[in-house]
Write an enzyme that holds these catalytic residues in place. Structure first.
Site, PDB file in Angstrom:
ATOM      1  N   ASP A 321       1.203 -14.558  14.366  1.00 39.38           N
ATOM      2  CA  ASP A 321       1.386 -16.237  13.741  1.00 39.38           C
ATOM      3  C   ASP A 321       1.178 -16.462  12.550  1.00 39.38           C
ATOM      4  O   ASP A 321       0.252 -15.239  11.930  1.00 39.38           O
ATOM      5  CB  ASP A 321      -0.144 -16.558  14.414  1.00 39.38           C
ATOM      6  N   GLU A 374       6.370 -15.985  13.385  1.00 39.26           N
ATOM      7  CA  GLU A 374       5.994 -17.687  12.679  1.00 39.26           C
ATOM      8  C   GLU A 374       5.993 -17.931  10.938  1.00 39.26           C
ATOM      9  O   GLU A 374       5.343 -18.252  11.038  1.00 39.26           O
ATOM     10  CB  GLU A 374       5.221 -18.088  13.603  1.00 39.26           C
TER      11      GLU A 374
END
Length: 640
Positions: A321, A374
């Protein structure tokens, strides 16, 4: 000789000189077997061995249900040079709650959860819980063996992104009503197999205090959240997915952590896991702390954590993330809020080195697993090998494609011809990285609308638009990810506070949407042309990328042997195009394998041929062509 003998008498569970050396170098990849709380034996006494890294502390003790939370009852011994504290507590037993009591240099007492705990009490409680995860039961040996030779570059990857706590809930008002890991495993497996996804990606697994953070503000990096059960239940879920040939990806958050008093922030009374300078160590927008990637022990904590999930719990991949927030020193910051690197730039050189180390170790030790970034910017070589100055990720979320695609799909069809290139642009950089096309949870929250409510028009138009969009996505180069609920056209935005609106499947148009998505996913999974050459230019060929006036796109996906290819034709306006001509290079017959106008998908059900024989009629710069009655928002997929 005496020293050697003394070293040999050291109990195997205790922190040794080699452990400290490796941890200090950042290369103790199984440090989680030493730090934390572990069952142990001292002489004939059985108990729990506790160890914690707290170099700035004056003293540390372990407190818990076994000593009435008395901070004087179980003092810990300090080991130099790293400042690791440990002790053996025979009264401590599995299932008991505990914390570390840390006396700071200023004489204050902090009560911290164990950073290496494998289990925690259910929030709002903040204590760690003793658990033994040494003998987890696994029956997924075939999956794990096959994984060693699996290569994501040439295999189908269609990911179902899910949040366990809001997928389905039991109607129990006095409790959260969460499904347990075991319940979720059984029901989600049935759904995933029916729909045709290859992987599930789970949001928010590592322990976290606040439901509204969705699991992206972690306090227990080594503990599956207790909201849904025990670590053993979590292992059961992974095992069950594997037994049913479903890969498991976890969201993983090495970018930042919250300031909760029991967590990692100012762990021993001073910045330990975070950068000391707030200009480096805090995210002003998120109100969180940033890990200090210059510290070997912090990097070791994170890399060992990634390995913990992959090796201890058999996870097949980690979706990392907020990578961009780690790479850029000025991410989310104004002038004066950040410090440049030694060259005067805004790149976090320590985070770059961390990623190279992380990905080399995780993928090097675990063939067939995936590290997915990401990363929302144009940072180069995210998926290139570290030896070629890349970050070493397996795949990267294609946020550029997602933005262009959703902006195009939101437009009234009349205006789409003016933005035609938003749908074709991604192919101009498709091979600069190895991509996943994503329509994730981020696209259906914070007033962005659900996918169906991004679509223009009313009723039929909304559903037909979304079907055309999903077909384009499935045909486009790149792996696929779809967030739960969007495959049956969830109307409301997602919220972690309630289950998905499954009741919508009582309505025909939502069942038709689900059926179309299901058939697209199965088409993707069983046709090599749609995934085998994803990372090679020869895998994709535009037939007509420039029919902007009619907002129609046609392209071919090629398999490696070029024997079974697929032709996609997608119409993004409500205008029917009778006898729409599509150019082909060979006089080989084509077979219609997907037609969005079928009754089961909400179409007219008009009869049409299955086999199409090209005529010698030039079209799209090719000597042959077929004619097809393309309905409003029509999608046709041909095999040849």
């Amino acid at each position: 000789m005496g020293k050697a003998m003394k070293k040999n008498t050291k109990m195997s569970y205790e922190i040794g000189e080699l452990d400290q050396y490796l941890f200090g170098q950042g290369t103790h990849y199984e440090i989680y077997k030493k730090l934390g709380a572990h069952k142990a034996k001292k002489g004939k006494k059985e108990g729990i061995y506790f160890a914690v890294w707290a170099p700035h502390a004056q003293e540390v003790s372990v407190i818990g249900e076994f000593n009435q939370w008395d901070r004087t009852a179980s003092p810990m011994k300090r080991h130099e040079p790293l400042g690791i504290y440990d002790c053996f507590v025979p009264e401590a037993k599995e299932g008991m709650l505990y914390k570390f009591c840390i006396r700071t240099q200023e004489g204050e007492y902090l009560y911290k959860a164990d950073p290496f705990a494998n289990y925690a009490e259910v929030r709002p409680g903040t204590a760690s819980r003793i658990v033994d995860i040494e003998d987890l039961k696994w029956t997924d040996s075939k999956w794990m063996k096959d994984r060693e030779t699996w290569d994501h570059n040439h295999e189908p990857v269609s990911i179902y992104e899910a949040h366990i706590g809001s997928w389905k809930r039991h109607p129990r008002e006095e409790e959260d009503g969460f499904y347990t890991y075991r319940e979720f495993a059984h029901e989600a497996t049935a759904y995933i197999k029916e729909m045709g996804y290859t992987h599930i990606e789970l949001m928010g697994i590592a322990e976290y205090p606040y439901d509204g953070s969705w699991g992206y503000q972690v306090t227990g990096y080594y503990a599956p959240t207790s909201r849904y059960g025990t670590p053993e239940d979590f292992a059961y879920m992974i095992n069950y997915f594997h037994r049913n040939k479903i890969g498991v990806i976890l969201d993983w958050v090495p970018a930042h952590f919250p300031k909760d008093a029991h967590g990692l922030a100012n762990f021993d009374g001073a910045p330990l896991f975070e950068y000391a300078d707030p200009k480096q160590g805090e995210h002003p927008d998120w109100g969180t702390k940033i890990f200090d990637y210059s510290k070997a022990e912090v990097k070791n904590f994170l890399i060992a954590n990634a390995l913990f999930w992959v090796e201890k719990f058999h996870v097949d991949g980690l979706r990392v993330d907020a990578v961009a927030s780690m790479l850029y020193l000025d991410y989310g910051k104004e002038d004066g809020q950040w410090i440049a690197n030694k060259y005067g730039g805004n790149q976090n050189l320590e985070a770059i080195e961390f990623f190279k180390h992380l990905n080399s170790v995780v993928l090097g030790r675990n063939q067939g697993t995936m590290m997915i970034a990401e990363e929302s910017t144009a940072w180069p070589k995210v998926t290139a090998e570290p030896e070629y100055d890349g970050l070493g990720f397996s795949l990267k979320w294609n946020m550029g494609w997602m933005h262009d695609f959703t902006e195009y799909m939101k437009l009234d069809p009349y205006f789409r011809k003016g933005c035609h290139n938003q749908m074709t642009f991604a192919m101009s950089y498709a091979y600069s990285e190895k991509y996943v096309l994503v329509l994730s949870h981020d696209e259906v929250v914070h007033l962005k609308c659900s996918m169906i409510n991004k679509m223009p028009g009313l009723g039929f138009d909304k559903f037909a638009n979304l079907k055309a969009g999903y077909a384009f996505m499935m045909g486009h180069s790149g792996k696929k990810l779809l967030f739960m609920g969007q495959d049956f056209a969830q109307l409301r935005e997602w919220s972690e506070e309630r289950e998905l609106d499954w009741y919508l499947l009582a309505e025909e148009e939502h069942r038709q949407m689900q059926a179309f998505t299901r058939d697209l996913l199965h088409l993707y999974k069983k046709n090599k042309a749609l995934y085998e050459c994803d990372v090679m230019p020869e895998g994709f060929e535009w037939i007509n990328a420039d029919d902007r006036e009619r907002s129609i796109f046609s392209f071919i996906r090629h398999s490696k042997d070029d024997k079974k290819n697929l032709l996609f034709v997608c119409n993004f306006t409500p205008v029917a195009r009778p006898d729409y001509r599509v150019g082909v290079s060979r006089r080989k017959q084509l077979r219609l394998v997907l037609n969005s106008d079928e009754k089961q998908y909400g179409g007219t059900g008009a009869e049409r041929p299955v086999i199409y024989k090209p005529k010698k009629q030039e079209c799209d710069g090719r000597p042959y062509s077929i004619g097809y009655d393309l309905p409003p928002y029509g999608v046709a997929v041909f095999e040849f």
